[in-house]
Design an enzyme around this catalytic site. Structure first.
Site, mmCIF file in Angstrom:
data_model
loop_
_atom_site.group_PDB
_atom_site.id
_atom_site.type_symbol
_atom_site.label_atom_id
_atom_site.label_comp_id
_atom_site.label_asym_id
_atom_site.label_seq_id
_atom_site.Cartn_x
_atom_site.Cartn_y
_atom_site.Cartn_z
ATOM 1 N N THR A 190 -22.954 -26.766 -7.579
ATOM 2 C CA THR A 190 -22.425 -25.760 -7.113
ATOM 3 C C THR A 190 -22.179 -24.797 -7.948
ATOM 4 O OG1 THR A 190 -20.037 -25.614 -7.329
ATOM 5 C CG2 THR A 190 -21.260 -26.190 -5.281
ATOM 6 N N ASP A 191 -22.121 -23.395 -8.383
ATOM 7 C CA ASP A 191 -21.324 -22.299 -9.649
ATOM 8 C C ASP A 191 -19.833 -22.879 -9.082
ATOM 9 O OD1 ASP A 191 -20.457 -19.880 -10.647
ATOM 10 O OD2 ASP A 191 -22.096 -18.742 -10.377
ATOM 11 N N TRP A 192 -18.846 -22.086 -10.072
ATOM 12 C CA TRP A 192 -17.547 -22.266 -10.320
ATOM 13 C C TRP A 192 -16.805 -22.173 -9.463
ATOM 14 C CZ3 TRP A 192 -20.781 -24.759 -12.721
ATOM 15 C CH2 TRP A 192 -20.604 -25.690 -13.715
ATOM 16 N N THR A 193 -16.994 -22.622 -7.767
ATOM 17 C CA THR A 193 -16.402 -22.453 -6.710
ATOM 18 C C THR A 193 -15.188 -23.864 -6.568
ATOM 19 O OG1 THR A 193 -18.241 -22.270 -6.128
ATOM 20 C CG2 THR A 193 -16.977 -22.121 -4.524
#
Length: 767
Positions: free
Chosen positions: A274-277
């Site tokens: 994931t992107d930084w979620t």
């Protein structure tokens, strides 16, 4: 904080009840998977930075990674009993982003600031981009990291996207080919890449929640095609799923995107992170094929364990993700216990960035051969950015570099005399503005980077004196943008009132004295030029050229180097000429609109707004005038095209053309291969880029024959009615262009029967 630590201890404690002699090796991934507890599996698919986040210390970066590389963006979790190492993920793409200083350490850990993505793409030189990638990959390796979170590959849907400087083009072929070269270069050093942001992360406004809604054809032809090329041609180790929704679901929870298309159709065999979620629907993410959640927190681990135990998430689905992470781990420097030096060859890399920046610069105008500056002795240098050059964008795409060479330093090294009265005036203004900035409120931390100072107004009497004392004027116009916010129209896409007046007054005064004016554009994105480009004699688009930028620009201005870049995006006359402007944040006037993540719930890319009509595909087909067309770029010399030949092959065609330097200086030429399809099938743009090639350096009267290959799959368009890529039979026109509007030679290509590749019926728009 105490609760978070206790949670970790409980999880780690449960591991102690399991005895296993197995240790991770390159050939025993399945055995290790069987030996893992549920808790260990949950930990492995959640990023390893949660302890740092819980402590509220991220070393100035999202995620941080204090254990090994301070300032790195993230990590994977170690499981010592199985010899599973932690791996480090660092931001890019203009270079490695880590902290230059460390606690109780007198050493510095600077990284090389390379030209931004737009500049690299505008070289149209995949060999050069691969060379840059090798340098960056070496710094990833020698600074103890395992994966570079790059390249950025999203399409330039609008010039207002804050992160366009990280991305390559409005065209998916250019995007894919440049990205593939970058990935090959980085990964040649034994480290990985993470192509991002998958997919359609075309804006920063409400990037965490916006739903990008588009047709299946537009999605596959425009917004996914570049990723497909990079995956097929360069095999990146990882893919980063974006923050946004796409046709309804979050991309991070969309199995049709992450499994059906990415893995089943394209054959991707790496991991998706994931992107930084933060915490979302972890079960849905894992079921979709999102293997790793970054930067990671304890609530995600707990959620996975609970959902497996309750039956919401099958452990077999979790095992698929865990196995892929184990397969990733055995490729990494951390697994190999590579003894990194913390001493990459920064001097050698600086030479590469200086050279690569010049090749991506685009000469937009050069009347009367104002450039190169032959015989020029004294220069008046206007524009605050001349004295405070912008090397790169802000946010995670920035680099903590040792220095940035400004234009004044570059001109000085080139032996040119700068009018001291004017430069002293700018330095005084610069010092004054910096004092004001220091006394004022903080601008927003690392996300925003250093503030760009407002342009200084210069009076006409001062300009008139400069016109008498100097041989030539340079005006630098600067722009900055980055992660977290999209650009504004007034004073950002357009000139400010001060900038417009400065260009007007300088051009009037110097032209009255029969002396030339050169405008240098130091930015990572497109601005409006139609209303003022007639005034200066020359315009050099320098982009944000990296830490050696001032030297690189001076090299081109003086003729030590030459520009051979061409635009990878259209420069429109007006922002509202773009179809996307009907549905893009910050275009429509809205009272009280603030910068940042405004509430923009969805973006409509469907056919009644734009569909596949992105960039030149729209402007060329509609015959709408532009300021500078896609593929445009002048040279210090001239080139002719001759002997166009197109030959049919078993799976497509081979096209060749001879390029001759017909001018008086050395140069390189980019040839762009455009295809016009026969009528009667799917509605198509007037022409589409299907290949490109760049000559070696050609001296006057030298020639080179360039050969390009195009497959039937490359020629295909996506038919939603049949859910297939189709290339219609008929007569195609193959055009060899200097830009999309300047086709220098053509040749026919005939296809006798239809070609088709069936795909899955997925990713239908949810509206």
């Amino acid at each position: 904080m105490r609760k978070a630590i206790l949670t970790i201890c409980v999880l780690l404690g449960s591991v102690g009840t399991v005895t296993a002699q197995v240790k991770l090796q390159t050939n025993n991934v399945d055995e290790v998977l069987k030996a893992m507890t549920l808790e260990e599996k949950a930990m492995l698919v959640v990023g390893g930075n949660r302890q740092i986040a819980a402590a509220g210390d991220n070393n100035g970066m999202i995620g941080g990674h204090a254990q090994r590389v301070p300032g790195a963006a993230g990590a994977t979790q170690a499981i010592p009993r199985l010899d599973i190492p932690s791996t480090v993920l660092t931001d890019g793409p203009a270079g490695v982003r880590i902290n230059p200083k460390r606690d109780n350490d007198t050493n510095t850990y600077f990284c090389t600031g390379f030209p931004v993505g737009t500049a690299l793409a505008c070289t149209w030189n995949t060999q050069l981009v691969e060379e840059v990638g090798k340098c960056i990959g070496n710094e990833v390796l020698e600074y103890g990291c395992d994966v570079l979170l790059a390249p950025g590959m999203n399409i330039h849907r609008s010039p207002l996207c804050g992160r366009n400087f990280e991305y390559y083009s409005e065209d998916p072929l250019v995007t894919g080919k440049i990205a593939a070269a970058y990935v090959r270069g980085v990964q040649s050093q034994g480290v990985g890449t993470s192509v991002k942001h998958f997919a359609a992360n075309s804006q920063e406004t409400n990037r965490m929640g916006v739903d990008e809604v588009m047709s299946q054809r537009a999605l596959r032809e425009i917004y996914l095609k570049g990723f497909e090329i990079a995956v097929r041609e360069a095999a990146p180790w990882t893919v980063m799923s974006s923050y946004n929704r796409l046709n309804g679901p979050f991309t991070q929870e969309n199995g049709e995107l992450l499994t059906t298309i990415l893995r089943d159709e394209w054959g991707f065999d790496g991991i998706v992170m994931t992107d930084w979620t933060g915490l979302r629907n972890t079960a849905a993410q894992i079921q979709a094929g999102n293997d790793l959640m970054e930067p990671g927190n304890d609530s995600q681990i707990k959620d996975i364990i609970e959902k497996v135990k309750s039956g919401v998430l099958k452990e077999s689905d979790l095992d698929i993700c865990v196995k892929r992470i184990l397969q990733y781990l055995v490729k990494t420097p951390a697994f190999r216990a590579y003894q990194y030096t913390n001493k990459p060859d920064l001097k050698a890399h600086a030479e590469v960035t200086r050279r690569s920046a010049t090749e991506g610069m685009v000469l937009l105008k050069n009347e009367g051969q104002a450039l190169p500056m032959d015989g020029t002795k004294t220069i008046s240098v206007f524009g605050i950015t001349s004295y405070d050059f912008i090397a790169g964008g802000t946010g995670s795409g920035d680099v903590n570099k040792a220095y940035t060479i400004d234009l004044m330093q570059g001109l000085s090294e080139a032996g040119l005399k700068v009018n001291a009265k004017l430069s002293d005036l700018y330095k005084s203004y610069q010092n004054y503005q910096q004092c004001l900035t220091a006394a004022g409120p903080a601008r927003g931390g690392w996300f925003w980077g250093k503030a760009v100072l407002p342009e200084m107004a210069v009076s006409r009497p001062i300009i008139n004196v400069q016109a008498q004392e100097s041989d030539l004027a340079i005006i630098t116009i600067g722009r900055q943008a980055g992660e977290g916010s999209d650009r504004q129209v007034d004073g950002d896409f357009t000139l400010t009132d001060v900038e417009r007046q400065l260009i007007t007054d300088v051009c009037n005064a110097f032209h009255l004295a029969k002396k030339p004016v050169v405008v240098v554009l130091n930015m990572g994105n497109v601005i409006e030029t139609a209303s003022w480009k007639s005034m200066p004699d020359a315009i050099l688009l320098a982009w944000q050229p990296g830490q050696e930028g001032g030297y690189s620009v001076a090299d081109v201005l003086t003729g030590k180097a030459y520009p051979s870049g061409k635009l990878t995006m259209t420069w429109p006359d007006n922002l509202t000429d773009l179809p996307s402007s009907a549905n893009f944040p910050n275009v429509r006037p809205t009272a009280g609109r603030r910068r940042g993540n405004e509430k923009v719930e969805f973006q409509d890319y469907t056919k009644h707004v734009e569909g596949i009509d992105v960039g030149y595909r729209y402007f060329t087909t509609s015959k709408k005038p532009v300021s500078y067309p896609f593929g445009f770029g002048l040279s210090y010399t001239t080139f002719s095209y001759s002997k166009p030949v197109v030959k049919a092959t078993k799976d497509g065609l081979t096209a060749s053309v001879t390029v001759t330097n017909t001018g008086k200086r050395a140069g390189k030429e980019v040839v762009e291969l455009y295809v016009s399809a026969p009528g009667g099938g799917l509605e198509k743009p007037a022409r589409e880029l299907k290949a490109f090639a760049k000559t070696r350096e050609l001296q006057p009267n030298q020639s080179e024959t360039l050969t390009m290959k195009v497959s039937l799959y490359d020629l295909a368009s996506y038919n939603e009615g049949t859910q297939a890529w189709e290339t219609a039979p008929g007569k195609y026109t193959i055009g060899f262009g200097a830009n999309v509007e300047d086709i220098r030679a053509t040749a026919p290509y005939n296809l006798s029967k239809q070609y088709a590749v069936k795909c899955h019926d997925v990713m239908r728009p949810d509206m």
